[in-house]
Enzyme design. Structure first.
Site, PDB file in Angstrom:
ATOM      1  N   ALA A  52      72.964  16.212 -84.773  1.00  0.00           N
ATOM      2  CA  ALA A  52      73.008  16.196 -83.304  1.00  0.00           C
ATOM      3  C   ALA A  52      74.398  16.489 -82.757  1.00  0.00           C
ATOM      4  CB  ALA A  52      72.526  14.846 -82.787  1.00  0.00           C
ATOM      5  N   GLY A  55      75.803  19.939 -81.174  1.00  0.00           N
ATOM      6  CA  GLY A  55      75.653  20.331 -79.777  1.00  0.00           C
ATOM      7  C   GLY A  55      75.794  19.197 -78.784  1.00  0.00           C
ATOM      8  N   HIS A  56      76.055  17.972 -79.248  1.00  0.00           N
ATOM      9  CA  HIS A  56      76.066  16.796 -78.347  1.00  0.00           C
ATOM     10  C   HIS A  56      77.276  15.925 -78.640  1.00  0.00           C
ATOM     11  CE1 HIS A  56      74.393  13.177 -76.300  1.00  0.00           C
ATOM     12  NE2 HIS A  56      73.653  14.051 -75.669  1.00  0.00           N
ATOM     13  N   PHE A  57      78.348  16.093 -78.324  1.00  0.00           N
ATOM     14  CA  PHE A  57      79.003  17.259 -77.740  1.00  0.00           C
ATOM     15  C   PHE A  57      80.135  17.618 -78.681  1.00  0.00           C
ATOM     16  CE2 PHE A  57      77.191  14.712 -74.302  1.00  0.00           C
ATOM     17  CZ  PHE A  57      76.400  15.638 -73.666  1.00  0.00           C
ATOM     18  N   VAL A  62      78.969  12.305 -78.913  1.00  0.00           N
ATOM     19  CA  VAL A  62      78.288  11.083 -78.479  1.00  0.00           C
ATOM     20  C   VAL A  62      76.896  11.106 -79.099  1.00  0.00           C
ATOM     21  CG1 VAL A  62      77.375   9.793 -76.506  1.00  0.00           C
ATOM     22  CG2 VAL A  62      79.569  10.987 -76.302  1.00  0.00           C
TER      23      VAL A  62
END
Length: 151
Positions: A52, A55-57, A62
């Site tokens: 994750a 792309g987050h972030f 986070v």
């Protein structure tokens, strides 16, 4: 008075035998202190290598709140399945409801998330749990989740 512990430590090998989830969507590493009152604590070690975080972030990673809710549901699934007596164990858990969901603080790489889950109701194959996700004892998310245990 606390309910007696039925399973003190459920390791990843047992979780893999209990839940159908696999990488990259198995979101708990172990479950501790499954009690006779259908409560327990799921543990997730959050690392920078989580898919994750691509792309987050990328600049300020986070851990996504929705993945914490899924971790709560997976913890509840292990508790529910391991609480069923006898030889006819359910083989699948279907996540049905999310209520009263709140995200309170961000979770970052290096955090250890504990999913404190307790049963708040049961009817036949339907179970409802309240969960608090905690990092270092501080609540970072909370929700009520419902699931159905089935063959």
């Amino acid at each position: 008075m606390e309910s007696p512990v039925r399973f003190e430590h459920v390791d990843i090998a047992t979780i893999l035998k209990t839940l159908p989830h696999r990488y990259p969507f198995l979101l708990i590493d172990r479950v501790l202190n499954i009690r006779a009152d259908h409560s327990g604590i799921g543990v997730k070690n959050v690392t920078f290598n989580e898919p994750a975080f691509q792309g987050h972030f990328p600049e300020r990673p986070v851990y996504p709140g929705v993945l914490m809710i899924e971790g709560m549901a997976q913890t509840a699934g292990v508790i529910g399945i391991m609480s069923v007596e006898g030889t006819e164990k359910p083989r699948a858990v279907y996540f049905l409801t999310i209520d009263k969901c709140k995200f309170r603080k961000p979770v970052m790489p290096g955090d250890i998330v504990e999913y404190h889950m307790r049963s708040i109701g049961r009817r036949k194959t339907m179970w409802w749990f309240h969960g608090d996700a905690k990092v270092n004892g501080t609540i970072v998310a909370e929700a009520d989740v419902g699931a159905m245990l089935t063959d």
